[in-house]
Design a protein around this motif. Structure first.
Motif, PDB file in Angstrom:
ATOM      1  N   ARG A   1       0.837  -1.194   0.000  1.00 13.75           N
ATOM      2  CA  ARG A   1       0.000   0.000   0.000  1.00 13.75           C
ATOM      3  C   ARG A   1       0.875   1.249   0.000  1.00 13.75           C
ATOM      4  O   ARG A   1       1.972   1.261   0.571  1.00 13.75           O
ATOM      5  CB  ARG A   1      -0.909   0.053   1.244  1.00 13.75           C
TER       6      ARG A   1
ATOM      7  N   PRO B   1       1.422   5.211   1.224  1.00 17.59           N
ATOM      8  CA  PRO B   1       1.007   5.972   2.413  1.00 17.59           C
ATOM      9  C   PRO B   1      -0.029   7.031   2.037  1.00 17.59           C
ATOM     10  O   PRO B   1      -0.174   7.413   0.880  1.00 17.59           O
ATOM     11  CB  PRO B   1       2.322   6.621   2.866  1.00 17.59           C
ATOM     12  N   GLY B   2      -0.749   7.485   3.039  1.00 18.98           N
ATOM     13  CA  GLY B   2      -1.681   8.592   2.831  1.00 18.98           C
ATOM     14  C   GLY B   2      -3.051   8.139   2.374  1.00 18.98           C
ATOM     15  O   GLY B   2      -3.462   6.994   2.561  1.00 18.98           O
ATOM     16  N   GLU B   3      -3.766   9.089   1.755  1.00 24.19           N
ATOM     17  CA  GLU B   3      -5.146   8.858   1.356  1.00 24.19           C
ATOM     18  C   GLU B   3      -5.260   8.662  -0.148  1.00 24.19           C
ATOM     19  O   GLU B   3      -4.629   9.364  -0.927  1.00 24.19           O
ATOM     20  CB  GLU B   3      -6.033  10.042   1.762  1.00 24.19           C
TER      21      GLU B   3
ATOM     22  N   TYR C   1     -10.586  11.456  -0.282  1.00 25.59           N
ATOM     23  CA  TYR C   1     -10.988  12.038   1.007  1.00 25.59           C
ATOM     24  C   TYR C   1     -11.750  11.006   1.826  1.00 25.59           C
ATOM     25  O   TYR C   1     -12.771  10.466   1.398  1.00 25.59           O
ATOM     26  CB  TYR C   1     -11.868  13.263   0.778  1.00 25.59           C
TER      27      TYR C   1
ATOM     28  N   ASN D   1      -8.189   5.886   3.163  1.00 24.80           N
ATOM     29  CA  ASN D   1      -6.749   5.666   3.200  1.00 24.80           C
ATOM     30  C   ASN D   1      -6.367   4.502   2.285  1.00 24.80           C
ATOM     31  O   ASN D   1      -7.159   3.572   2.077  1.00 24.80           O
ATOM     32  CB  ASN D   1      -6.281   5.362   4.626  1.00 24.80           C
ATOM     33  N   PHE D   2      -5.169   4.560   1.752  1.00 24.13           N
ATOM     34  CA  PHE D   2      -4.686   3.442   0.955  1.00 24.13           C
ATOM     35  C   PHE D   2      -4.682   2.153   1.777  1.00 24.13           C
ATOM     36  O   PHE D   2      -4.955   1.070   1.246  1.00 24.13           O
ATOM     37  CB  PHE D   2      -3.268   3.724   0.448  1.00 24.13           C
TER      38      PHE D   2
ATOM     39  N   ASP E   1      -6.762   1.149   3.810  1.00 27.14           N
ATOM     40  CA  ASP E   1      -8.109   0.592   3.960  1.00 27.14           C
ATOM     41  C   ASP E   1      -8.634  -0.044   2.677  1.00 27.14           C
ATOM     42  O   ASP E   1      -9.752  -0.576   2.670  1.00 27.14           O
ATOM     43  CB  ASP E   1      -9.083   1.692   4.408  1.00 27.14           C
TER      44      ASP E   1
END
Length: 215
Positions: free
Chosen positions: A94, A96-98, A101, A104-105, A107
């Motif tokens: 994955r 990092p980050g979103e 909006y 998240n990656f 998730d």
């Protein structure tokens, strides 16, 4: 005098409809790469001959075969990217980050089709729009910056700057090395298309692909 005038006018009209040498030369320069040249790649080490049970290589003109090869190379590249992406998501890799909006990656589900379903609609639209822009500019640059693959250019050659080989790894390679690279790319693309089709079948029809784990 009248007879001579009539003959001259007749000859001038006839010459207007006769193909000129320049026109013939222009048509020759705009001809597609011969099908024999296109079908000479990749090599036929695996089967000993061209694998074409449906006789598709005999359909249409040289322009048709050039279009077939250009489409095959493009689909192979997309399939290779899709296969690697599907594998990466399934392996738990994955960024990092979103991704969007509130998403998240980390998730994103691990199964390929579930990961696609988790992407918001606007995110899917952006990816499809980006792919469409690449396709549009590839055709545009073929016409503006080089010879179109249906008019004598190389089928499968990418014309979008920086998209293919941004590190310049192919720079300085010999013609033989580039030919081997093209053959390998076509073969790997074919395998990737089969691989992606197999993973999609396994994800939508459980048990349809023997020995295929859940993906």
């Amino acid at each position: 005098m009248k007879t001579a005038a009539i003959l001259l006018s007749t000859l001038s009209v006839a010459s207007a409809f006769a193909p000129s040498q320049n026109a013939a030369s222009s048509c020759a320069l705009n001809a597609a790469v011969p099908r024999e040249t296109v079908l000479s790649e990749p090599d036929t080490t695996e089967f000993g001959k061209i694998w074409d049970p449906l006789g598709l290589a005999e359909m249409g003109s040289d322009e048709t075969i050039a279009w077939f090869r250009h489409s095959e190379v493009k689909h192979g590249r997309v399939a290779m990217a899709a296969f690697v992406g599907w594998w990466a998501v399934g392996a738990g890799l994955r960024l990092p980050g979103e991704l969007a909006y509130g998403l998240n990656f980390a998730d994103v589900p691990s199964k390929g089709l579930e990961a696609w379903d988790a992407i918001p609609g606007w995110g899917k639209a952006q990816m499809l729009l980006f792919a469409g822009l690449i396709e549009f500019h590839d055709e545009l640059f073929y016409s503006r910056r080089g010879t179109h693959y249906m008019r004598g250019g190389t089928p499968g050659k990418n014309m979008v700057p920086g998209l293919f080989d941004p590190l310049g790894l192919s720079t300085g390679k010999s013609a033989e090395a580039k030919a081997r690279g093209r053959s390998s790319e076509i073969k790997n693309g074919r395998l990737a298309m089969i691989g992606v089709a197999g993973m999609w079948a396994a994800a939508t029809l459980p048990g349809s692909v023997p020995l295929q784990p859940d993906c």
